[in-house]
Write a protein that holds these residues in place. Structure first.
Motif, mmCIF file in Angstrom:
data_model
loop_
_atom_site.group_PDB
_atom_site.id
_atom_site.type_symbol
_atom_site.label_atom_id
_atom_site.label_comp_id
_atom_site.label_asym_id
_atom_site.label_seq_id
_atom_site.Cartn_x
_atom_site.Cartn_y
_atom_site.Cartn_z
ATOM 1 N N PHE A 130 19.295 28.639 53.617
ATOM 2 C CA PHE A 130 20.508 27.939 53.213
ATOM 3 C C PHE A 130 20.218 26.893 52.138
ATOM 4 C CE2 PHE A 130 23.955 24.726 54.337
ATOM 5 C CZ PHE A 130 24.926 25.385 53.619
ATOM 6 N N THR A 131 19.140 26.141 52.304
ATOM 7 C CA THR A 131 18.765 25.132 51.309
ATOM 8 C C THR A 131 18.463 25.792 49.965
ATOM 9 O OG1 THR A 131 17.907 23.655 53.012
ATOM 10 C CG2 THR A 131 17.113 23.300 50.756
ATOM 11 N N GLY A 132 17.719 26.876 49.997
ATOM 12 C CA GLY A 132 17.414 27.603 48.761
ATOM 13 C C GLY A 132 18.669 28.121 48.086
ATOM 14 N N TRP A 133 19.603 28.632 48.890
ATOM 15 C CA TRP A 133 20.862 29.149 48.358
ATOM 16 C C TRP A 133 21.655 28.034 47.674
ATOM 17 C CZ3 TRP A 133 25.995 28.060 49.601
ATOM 18 C CH2 TRP A 133 26.944 28.936 49.068
ATOM 19 N N LYS A 134 21.724 26.861 48.302
ATOM 20 C CA LYS A 134 22.470 25.749 47.721
ATOM 21 C C LYS A 134 21.891 25.342 46.369
ATOM 22 C CE LYS A 134 22.189 23.006 51.269
ATOM 23 N NZ LYS A 134 22.330 21.815 52.131
ATOM 24 N N VAL A 135 20.564 25.288 46.276
ATOM 25 C CA VAL A 135 19.917 24.926 45.006
ATOM 26 C C VAL A 135 20.262 25.951 43.925
ATOM 27 C CG1 VAL A 135 17.678 24.678 43.855
ATOM 28 C CG2 VAL A 135 18.058 23.626 46.094
ATOM 29 N N LYS A 136 20.200 27.229 44.279
ATOM 30 C CA LYS A 136 20.504 28.294 43.317
ATOM 31 C C LYS A 136 21.959 28.231 42.859
ATOM 32 C CE LYS A 136 17.119 31.311 45.463
ATOM 33 N NZ LYS A 136 16.978 32.467 46.376
ATOM 34 N N VAL A 137 22.866 27.970 43.791
ATOM 35 C CA VAL A 137 24.291 27.885 43.442
ATOM 36 C C VAL A 137 24.538 26.697 42.513
ATOM 37 C CG1 VAL A 137 26.609 27.424 44.344
ATOM 38 C CG2 VAL A 137 25.138 29.091 45.488
ATOM 39 N N LYS A 138 23.953 25.554 42.827
ATOM 40 C CA LYS A 138 24.146 24.379 41.978
ATOM 41 C C LYS A 138 23.631 24.644 40.567
ATOM 42 C CE LYS A 138 23.386 20.311 43.890
ATOM 43 N NZ LYS A 138 22.827 19.233 44.717
ATOM 44 N N ASN A 139 22.471 25.281 40.469
ATOM 45 C CA ASN A 139 21.922 25.611 39.163
ATOM 46 C C ASN A 139 22.859 26.541 38.394
ATOM 47 O OD1 ASN A 139 19.759 25.701 37.141
ATOM 48 N ND2 ASN A 139 19.587 27.826 37.787
ATOM 49 N N LEU A 140 23.384 27.549 39.074
ATOM 50 C CA LEU A 140 24.295 28.492 38.429
ATOM 51 C C LEU A 140 25.590 27.802 37.996
ATOM 52 C CD1 LEU A 140 25.022 31.331 37.525
ATOM 53 C CD2 LEU A 140 25.781 31.800 39.865
ATOM 54 N N LEU A 141 26.114 26.933 38.840
ATOM 55 C CA LEU A 141 27.350 26.229 38.489
ATOM 56 C C LEU A 141 27.146 25.329 37.273
ATOM 57 C CD1 LEU A 141 28.797 25.334 42.005
ATOM 58 C CD2 LEU A 141 29.701 26.999 40.362
ATOM 59 N N VAL A 142 26.009 24.658 37.204
ATOM 60 C CA VAL A 142 25.724 23.814 36.041
ATOM 61 C C VAL A 142 25.617 24.679 34.790
ATOM 62 C CG1 VAL A 142 23.958 22.352 34.964
ATOM 63 C CG2 VAL A 142 24.669 21.919 37.309
ATOM 64 N N THR A 143 24.934 25.821 34.917
ATOM 65 C CA THR A 143 24.770 26.720 33.775
ATOM 66 C C THR A 143 26.102 27.297 33.319
ATOM 67 O OG1 THR A 143 22.537 27.299 34.510
ATOM 68 C CG2 THR A 143 23.601 28.817 32.972
ATOM 69 N N ALA A 144 26.898 27.749 34.272
ATOM 70 C CA ALA A 144 28.154 28.434 33.939
ATOM 71 C C ALA A 144 29.295 27.475 33.612
ATOM 72 C CB ALA A 144 28.567 29.351 35.095
ATOM 73 N N CYS A 145 29.323 26.324 34.282
ATOM 74 C CA CYS A 145 30.496 25.446 34.170
ATOM 75 C C CYS A 145 30.185 24.034 33.674
ATOM 76 C CB CYS A 145 31.178 25.328 35.534
ATOM 77 S SG CYS A 145 31.567 26.898 36.322
#
Length: 88
Positions: A41-56
């Motif tokens: 779950f922690t790894g998933w949250k980090v990946k999502v935050k990175n993707l959101l910063v990149t995309a949005c």
């Protein structure tokens, strides 16, 4: 949105399903609660935050809402947080 970002969103959705599959009931001092694999779950949250910063971007409503949603509330389990973040 480019194909690479779209594919990454799909992969993270799949990973969220994998995390859901780790759900188990745990008995504690305050009763039974649902738990999930914290490391996944922690790894998933980090990946999502990175993707959101990149995309949005860091100032986007999506990123800001995700960060607010991941804040633990009193006596809240990771599973409860996962359900909230998965709905975003």
């Amino acid at each position: 949105m480019n194909k690479k970002l779209t594919q990454r969103f799909v992969e993270l959705e799949s990973q969220l399903n994998d995390i859901e599959a780790t759900k188990r009931s745990v008995n504690g001092a305050y009763g039974t609660t649902e738990a999930i694999d914290t490391e996944l779950f922690t790894g998933w949250k980090v990946k999502v935050k990175n993707l959101l910063v990149t995309a949005c971007g860091e100032e986007s409503q999506h990123f800001v809402a995700f960060e607010a949603g991941e804040k633990r509330r009193t006596m809240e389990s990771d599973y409860s947080i996962k359900k909230r973040l998965g709905a975003m």
